[in-house]
Design an enzyme around this catalytic site. Structure first.
Site, short mmCIF file in Angstrom:
data_model
loop_
_atom_site.label_atom_id
_atom_site.label_comp_id
_atom_site.label_asym_id
_atom_site.label_seq_id
_atom_site.Cartn_x
_atom_site.Cartn_y
_atom_site.Cartn_z
N HIS A 490 -31.44 -4.27 12.33
CA HIS A 490 -32.36 -3.55 11.42
C HIS A 490 -32.60 -4.38 10.15
O HIS A 490 -32.34 -5.56 10.13
CB HIS A 490 -31.82 -2.15 11.12
CG HIS A 490 -31.47 -1.39 12.37
ND1 HIS A 490 -32.41 -0.74 13.13
CD2 HIS A 490 -30.28 -1.21 13.00
CE1 HIS A 490 -31.79 -0.17 14.18
NE2 HIS A 490 -30.51 -0.46 14.12
N GLU A 504 -27.31 1.67 7.58
CA GLU A 504 -26.91 0.71 8.60
C GLU A 504 -27.37 -0.70 8.29
O GLU A 504 -26.62 -1.67 8.45
CB GLU A 504 -27.44 1.15 9.99
CG GLU A 504 -26.89 0.27 11.09
CD GLU A 504 -27.50 0.52 12.45
OE1 GLU A 504 -28.28 1.48 12.58
OE2 GLU A 504 -27.18 -0.24 13.37
N HIS A 566 -24.31 -4.39 14.62
CA HIS A 566 -24.86 -3.05 14.38
C HIS A 566 -23.76 -2.09 13.95
O HIS A 566 -22.57 -2.38 14.09
CB HIS A 566 -25.53 -2.50 15.64
CG HIS A 566 -26.88 -3.09 15.91
ND1 HIS A 566 -28.04 -2.38 15.76
CD2 HIS A 566 -27.24 -4.35 16.29
CE1 HIS A 566 -29.07 -3.16 16.06
NE2 HIS A 566 -28.61 -4.36 16.39
N GLU A 628 -21.31 -2.80 18.13
CA GLU A 628 -21.43 -1.59 17.33
C GLU A 628 -20.07 -1.39 16.69
O GLU A 628 -19.11 -0.97 17.34
CB GLU A 628 -21.81 -0.39 18.21
CG GLU A 628 -23.20 -0.47 18.82
CD GLU A 628 -24.31 -0.06 17.84
OE1 GLU A 628 -24.01 0.17 16.66
OE2 GLU A 628 -25.48 0.03 18.29
#
Lengths: 669, 168
Positions: A490, A504, A566, A628
């Site tokens: 992102h 995030e 992430h 993640e």
């Protein structure tokens, strides 16, 4: 006489038909003007654009704006595809209310009921029986003194669920449940007032549980402005807390007796389900006592020496993959497994306790990776356990890994050879899910700092780590053997997930920069897909453009490895943990090495390695993973993510995993 | 001679009528039973559970059932079942089956929820397993607001090609 009577009769019939036709033509208009019901709903009148009547009941078009407002207030949605038979209304508490055109029966969360009339299509719109729909949505019509009909949303479900010594009560309503706490903080009694909603559950209930003695539900106010008061009588000196629910139309409260720790969120003076973010962390229930032998003939599977009934191996499926092979085993039940690699490229795994529910067989296989495949069942000669063995003859000393699946276990034979293969390994599956690795992973020292150690040529490192772990293939021609591309997930106009005051995109960039510093210190050349918090392609671009731009950076630079960083999220705070994703088979080794470090070093739950077709790890040429790191939607994980020590530990673990996977970076290309 | 010709004509007529009746019966035979299986992803995001929903006797054509199955999978199991669900406010606009591929058009919250990779994976896995359990359907193409997309905005899962059970 008869003839004239007949003529007169036919004239009357014709008049009646004409009258009926005229009435039929005018009926919708009359219904709208003369018979439109006077409904009161959510503080205002509710009217419909083009109501109709069938069998004396109100029919409302699916695209009617009045119905849209009604459903919107209830957090409900309607789906209908013209030309097809089903119309599904989803209630705010996630129940499916399914109507079928032409069939008066309808289904509410699996329970069949009968409506006043069958839904029908008229003028291109589907018409539904409004009273039945409202009832299914837990909205009850009530007459008020002013002659109007009030459509009252109801609290219609009280679910009391013991969980160990804790009791969890979930109230579900037709609309968002806003509450005010009437009782004082610390009272044994908890009293919550839900405004704007009545209840069909009005009564007193004795529960006499260890944590909750009873519940009383009472409705106050007027038909147009009802308030439901729920009094919970907790155990003396007990505690209560809000716990997450999956819908705004539900509120869940947990109760614990004195002396039992309770997680959850403290109950504020006012709020709704969205304030409950902390999961329940009550002590797990005590394990069940071992079963007592009845002594008679047993009809179920016999418990074994491991205390488990034998699992069933009921399917074997061979799937050729890119120069490799997957052998998918269907397994029902819990098993342990032990695999062995022999010196002549034979490899086998024993599953036990397990019985073979298919025929023992030799499967004809001829591909680049495997030359023969056999499966059989037998009783272990020493442990006397029922055992299923799958044996492979490998063409070359391939990397073989065991991957748990939804339905059992897949033996993955890679296209690459294992340079220093392990000889034996153990593991355990429960219901098809890997729960533990019995053999601890080898302890690996960090890759030596740059330029301080001679190139090992892919063998054991000078750090003294055990051999057999360095299975990274030599980088192909055209690849920059020093270059790792890190992709902070992102960024820019895409903020990613946002929970618990965490963003995030910001976290991902922070971790990525720390990772870069560590890798550079260890001799790698590192490139970030974006150095600052910006979009890689363009602000507010499409997902494709943005994701492909990140892949393009890695591919154009000839990266040796690609790591996307992430932070995970879920709709509620209940999930936590660290997951590493890979997609291409050549990326599993990197995922395995990095995840081993993450699982060993981080305090978060180990959520394992998963194969997933995520864009950036599919469209990069290099071995690619997506980490993640933790769930920012979980309060516990969020606390970790707010700690710079944790962030640094994530970066260090990934860097160590890269070191485990690779040889020390080569000089030059 | 005339009698023979008449007999032949009658026999041919009987055969033609029998063929037509057979074809009609085959065409009328519903491909579905009384219910279909609908899958959901359990809270570990990977393991699937399933429940069944009943079908109306007169609505068992593939087009209707595919859309119905989509709806049920998007809504998820009854609310007391812990499951990974599509975000509240996700709308299934249509499902069309062409060949062995079901094209599902979604709209609403699924496009804006920023659910994260875990949720994305679980919700689409359940949808794909539900639709590929219908006879003849082996792949699911996702569209958002009628358009094919590479991935959801801010998302992870690749959606430009049909998803199959082997996608997981």
């Amino acid at each position: 006489m008869n003839r004239s009577r007949a003529r007169a009769g036919s004239g009357v019939f014709a008049f009646a038909v004409a009258l009926a036709f005229a009435w039929g033509s005018a009926a919708p208009a009359l219904a709208q003007t003369a018979f439109a019901p006077d409904y009161w709903f959510a503080g205002t009148h509710l009217s419909f654009d083009r109501p109709q009547f069938r069998s004396g009941a109100l029919a409302v078009a699916g695209d009617d704006t009045g119905l849209g407002r009604f459903l919107g207030k209830l957090n409900a949605t309607l789906s209908y595809q013209p030309g097809q038979s089903y119309v599904v209304v989803t209630s705010g508490d996630r129940r499916a209310i399914a109507f079928t055109i032409g069939d008066a029966r309808y289904d509410v969360a699996g329970v069949t009921q009968t409506a006043a009339f069958a839904p029908y299509v008229s003028g291109g719109a589907v018409y539904l029986p409004f009273a039945d729909l409202a009832r299914a949505l837990d909205v009850v019509p009530v007459d008020d003194d002013g002659g109007a009909t009030v459509l009252q949303p109801q609290i219609a479900s009280l679910d009391v669920r013991p969980q160990g010594r804790v009791t969890i009560v979930t109230l579900r309503g037709a609309s968002t449940l806003h509450f005010k706490r009437l009782s004082a903080d610390g009272d044994d009694r908890l009293s919550l007032a839900f405004t704007g909603i009545a209840s069909t559950l009005e009564r007193d209930r004795e529960l006499a549980g260890p944590a909750l003695l009873g519940v009383t539900i009472a409705v106050r106010g007027t038909p147009r402005n009802p308030t439901t008061v729920v009094d919970f009588r907790g155990a003396p000196n007990g505690t209560s807390a809000l716990v997450p629910s999956d819908s705004a139309n539900a509120v869940s409260v947990a109760f614990a007796p004195a002396g039992v720790a309770l997680g959850g969120t403290a109950i504020p003076a006012a709020g709704d389900a969205t304030v409950a973010i902390a999961p329940l962390n009550a002590a797990p229930p005590a394990p069940s006592p071992p079963p007592v032998s009845a002594g008679g003939p047993q009809t179920e599977a016999t418990p074994t020496a491991l205390g488990l009934p034998p699992a069933g191996v009921d399917d074997l499926h061979v799937i050729p993959i890119d120069q490799g092979l997957d052998v998918a085993l269907g397994i029902t039940g819990a098993v342990t497994y032990e695999w062995h690699r022999l010196t002549d490229n034979r490899w086998y795994v024993d599953l036990k306790p397990a019985t073979l529910a298919i025929d023992a067989q030799t499967v004809p296989v001829q591909n680049d990776a495997v030359t023969s495949l056999r499966i059989k069942g037998f009783v272990g000669p020493t442990d006397h356990l029922p055992t299923v063995r799958v044996a492979l003859t490998l063409a070359t000393p391939r990397i073989v890994s065991l991957v748990p699946t939804d339905t059992g276990l897949t033996i993955h034979v890679d296209r690459l050879d294992d340079l220093e293969p392990q000889k034996v390994g153990l593991g355990e599956l429960t219901g098809g899910k890997l729960v533990a690795s019995i053999v601890p992973l080898p302890v690996i020292a960090a890759t030596p700092p740059p330029d301080s150690a001679p190139l090992s040529g892919g063998g054991s490192s000078s750090s003294g780590g055990p051999p057999g772990w360095k299975f990274a293939p030599a980088p192909p021609a055209g690849v920059n053997a020093r270059l790792i591309v890190i992709d902070p997930g992102h960024g820019g106009s895409d903020r990613g997930a946002m929970h618990n005051d965490l963003v995030e995109a910001t976290l991902n960039l922070d971790i990525s920069k720390r990772l870069r510093a560590l890798l550079v210190a260890r001799g790698w050349t590192v490139k970030l897909t974006h150095e600052t918090d910006v979009d890689v392609y363009a602000p507010n671009d499409s997902a494709h453009d943005e994701l492909q731009a990140r892949c393009d950076i890695a591919n154009a630079a000839g990266a040796r490895l690609f790591i996307s960083v992430h932070t995970n999220s879920f709709t509620t705070g209940v999930l936590n943990g660290t997951t590493t994703y890979y997609y291409k088979s050549d990326s599993y080794g990197l995922a395995d090495a990095v995840h081993a470090r993450l699982a060993a070093n981080l305090p978060t739950q180990d959520d394992g390695i998963r194969k997933e077709n995520f864009y950036v790890i599919h469209h990069t040429n290099a071995p690619a993973i997506l980490v993640e790191t933790a769930f920012l939607s979980n309060p516990g994980d969020a606390r970790y993510l707010k700690s710079s020590a944790f962030i640094q530990s994530v970066a260090a673990s990934i860097a160590d995993g890269v070191g485990d996977y690779t040889s020390p970076p080569a000089d030059g290309n | 001679m005339k009698t023979l010709r008449a007999l032949v004509v009658v026999a041919l007529l009987v055969v033609v009528v029998a063929l037509l009746i057979g074809r009609f019966l085959v065409a009328r035979r519903p491909p579905f039973g009384d219910s279909i299986a609908v899958y959901y992803a359990k809270s570990d995001g990977t393991t699937l559970g399933k429940w069944s929903v009943s079908l109306s006797p007169d609505a068992r054509d593939l087009a209707s059932v595919a859309f119905y199955a989509t709806e049920q999978a998007v809504v998820g199991p009854p609310p007391d079942v812990m499951a990974v669900r599509f975000p509240s406010g996700t709308i299934a606009r249509s499902t069309h089956v062409t060949g062995s591929t079901a094209t599902v058009d979604l709209a609403g919250a699924v496009d804006t929820a920023q659910s994260g990779s875990f949720t994305e994976s679980g919700e689409f896995k359940a949808l794909v397993w539900t639709l590929t359990s219908l006879p003849g359907v082996s792949a699911v193409q996702i569209t958002i607001d009628g358009a094919r997309v590479q991935a959801l905005p801010g998302g992870h899962l690749e959606l430009d090609e049909p998803l199959t059970r082997q996608s997981w």
